[in-house]
Each structure stands twice: as structure tokens, then as C-alpha cells.
Scaffold this motif. Structure first.
Motif, PDB file in Angstrom:
ATOM      1  N   ARG A   4     -12.745   5.371 -12.362  1.00  0.00           N
ATOM      2  CA  ARG A   4     -12.508   3.937 -12.552  1.00  0.00           C
ATOM      3  C   ARG A   4     -13.450   3.372 -13.569  1.00  0.00           C
ATOM      4  O   ARG A   4     -14.550   3.704 -13.718  1.00  0.00           O
ATOM      5  CB  ARG A   4     -12.701   3.205 -11.242  1.00  0.00           C
ATOM      6  N   ASP A  11      -2.442   1.730  -7.319  1.00  0.00           N
ATOM      7  CA  ASP A  11      -2.646   2.079  -8.733  1.00  0.00           C
ATOM      8  C   ASP A  11      -3.271   3.462  -8.873  1.00  0.00           C
ATOM      9  O   ASP A  11      -2.907   4.234  -9.771  1.00  0.00           O
ATOM     10  CB  ASP A  11      -3.517   1.026  -9.408  1.00  0.00           C
ATOM     11  N   THR A  50       0.836  -1.190   0.000  1.00  0.00           N
ATOM     12  CA  THR A  50       0.000   0.000   0.000  1.00  0.00           C
ATOM     13  C   THR A  50       0.876   1.247   0.000  1.00  0.00           C
ATOM     14  O   THR A  50       2.100   1.159   0.111  1.00  0.00           O
ATOM     15  CB  THR A  50      -0.965  -0.001   1.212  1.00  0.00           C
ATOM     16  N   SER A  58      -5.872  -1.421  -4.117  1.00  0.00           N
ATOM     17  CA  SER A  58      -6.217  -0.583  -5.269  1.00  0.00           C
ATOM     18  C   SER A  58      -5.637   0.826  -5.160  1.00  0.00           C
ATOM     19  O   SER A  58      -5.367   1.470  -6.181  1.00  0.00           O
ATOM     20  CB  SER A  58      -7.738  -0.515  -5.427  1.00  0.00           C
ATOM     21  N   GLU A  75     -13.745   5.211  -1.971  1.00  0.00           N
ATOM     22  CA  GLU A  75     -14.048   3.817  -2.298  1.00  0.00           C
ATOM     23  C   GLU A  75     -14.770   3.162  -1.134  1.00  0.00           C
ATOM     24  O   GLU A  75     -14.433   3.403   0.027  1.00  0.00           O
ATOM     25  CB  GLU A  75     -12.760   3.057  -2.612  1.00  0.00           C
ATOM     26  N   ASP A  96      -9.519  10.208  -3.378  1.00  0.00           N
ATOM     27  CA  ASP A  96     -10.150   8.985  -3.862  1.00  0.00           C
ATOM     28  C   ASP A  96     -11.197   8.552  -2.857  1.00  0.00           C
ATOM     29  O   ASP A  96     -11.010   8.700  -1.642  1.00  0.00           O
ATOM     30  CB  ASP A  96      -9.107   7.876  -4.050  1.00  0.00           C
TER      31      ASP A  96
END
Length: 155
Positions: free
Chosen positions: A155, A138, A38, A135, A77, A75
Motif C-alpha cells: 500500500r 480493493d 466487503t 479496504s 492490516e 493481507d
């Protein structure tokens, strides 16, 4: 998602440190012993500024002092974490991840002890795709390379 799941928003801050085509990563240890690479960083303490949290977390996980150069993006998620022996209800976690570009200014590379990671390393960018990783790695690399105007990777 069932209505009996515990819902939680978790704000966190991370730093993307790249030198000589290598990226600084930390290896996260899951509750079940899973190990995934990570970005160095993590959850904000109550009332903590994300900028300060990223600097603190990088130091805790890697031993390095960093200067944050710029905000790369944010981000968002959702994660469903199943019930386990510690938390008998499933958890619906909304990760809100603030990603900065960082530059190492001091300290020495070392592994975290008694934390959520067990290893810190410089990994060649060309080899990242071969790693078992979350994730966010990336996403953070895409933010670093693309520098989208709105600070968001679709995404």
C-alpha cells in the motif's frame, strides 16, 4: 496506541469470485449500523483451516457453494476500534486476511440472516469504485488482477 487497549489478532479467510466481469460481494453491518461492501468470508473458528473457513463463510453469507481455485495472497492490516457500550476499552485489532480465488459450483444467491452481513450481490467490476466498501475489496481485486508472486499488495 494506549497500553490499555485490548490487542487481538483476527485471522480470516475470503474468496474472490468473478464471473462475466462481475464480483460477488456481501454487505457488512457495523455495530453502529454502518453498511459497507466487503468480500464474502470472515473469521476462522478456533482450529479451523482457512481453506475450509472461506468455503463455509461464502456459503453462510451468499448461499453459494464454492470451489477454491488458488491462494491469491495474504493481507495484514491494523484497525483501532474505539471503546463503546459493549466493550469499554478500545481494541487494537490486527486483521490477518487470507484471500483465495473461488469459483461458484452450486447453490443459489441469497442474503444472510442473523449474521454480520445483510445483502449479497454480483456487482460489475467497473462499478466497485463507486461503492462504500472496506479496504479489503480493493486489495482482493488487486490480488486477483495482479497475482503478485509474493501474494502481497504493497500500500
Amino acid at each position: 496506541m494506549s497500553s490499555d487497549a485490548i490487542r487481538r489478532v483476527r485471522p480470516a479467510a475470503y474468496a474472490v469470485c468473478v464471473e462475466d466481469e462481475r464480483i460477488l460481494l456481501a454487505r457488512w453491518i457495523g455495530a453502529d449500523g454502518t453498511r459497507l461492501w466487503t468480500m464474502p468470508g470472515g473469521g476462522l473458528d478456533h482450529g479451523e483451516d482457512p481453506y475450509d473457513a472461506a468455503i463455509r463463510e461464502v456459503a453462510e453469507e451468499t448461499g453459494y457453494e464454492v470451489e477454491l481455485v488458488r491462494l491469491l495472497g495474504v493481507d495484514s492490516e491494523n484497525f483501532l476500534i474505539p471503546a463503546d457500550s459493549v466493550t469499554p476499552q478500545p481494541r487494537d485489532l490486527h486483521g490477518l486476511r487470507i484471500v483465495y480465488e473461488g469459483r461458484v459450483t452450486g447453490g443459489e444467491l441469497r442474503n444472510e440472516t442473523d449474521g454480520s452481513t445483510d445483502l449479497a450481490a454480483w456487482i460489475p467490476l467497473a462499478e466497485v469504485s463507486e461503492l462504500k466498501r472496506v479496504s479489503l475489496v480493493d486489495i482482493a481485486i488487486a490480488l486477483y488482477r495482479d497475482r503478485p508472486a509474493l501474494g502481497r499488495i504493497v500500500r
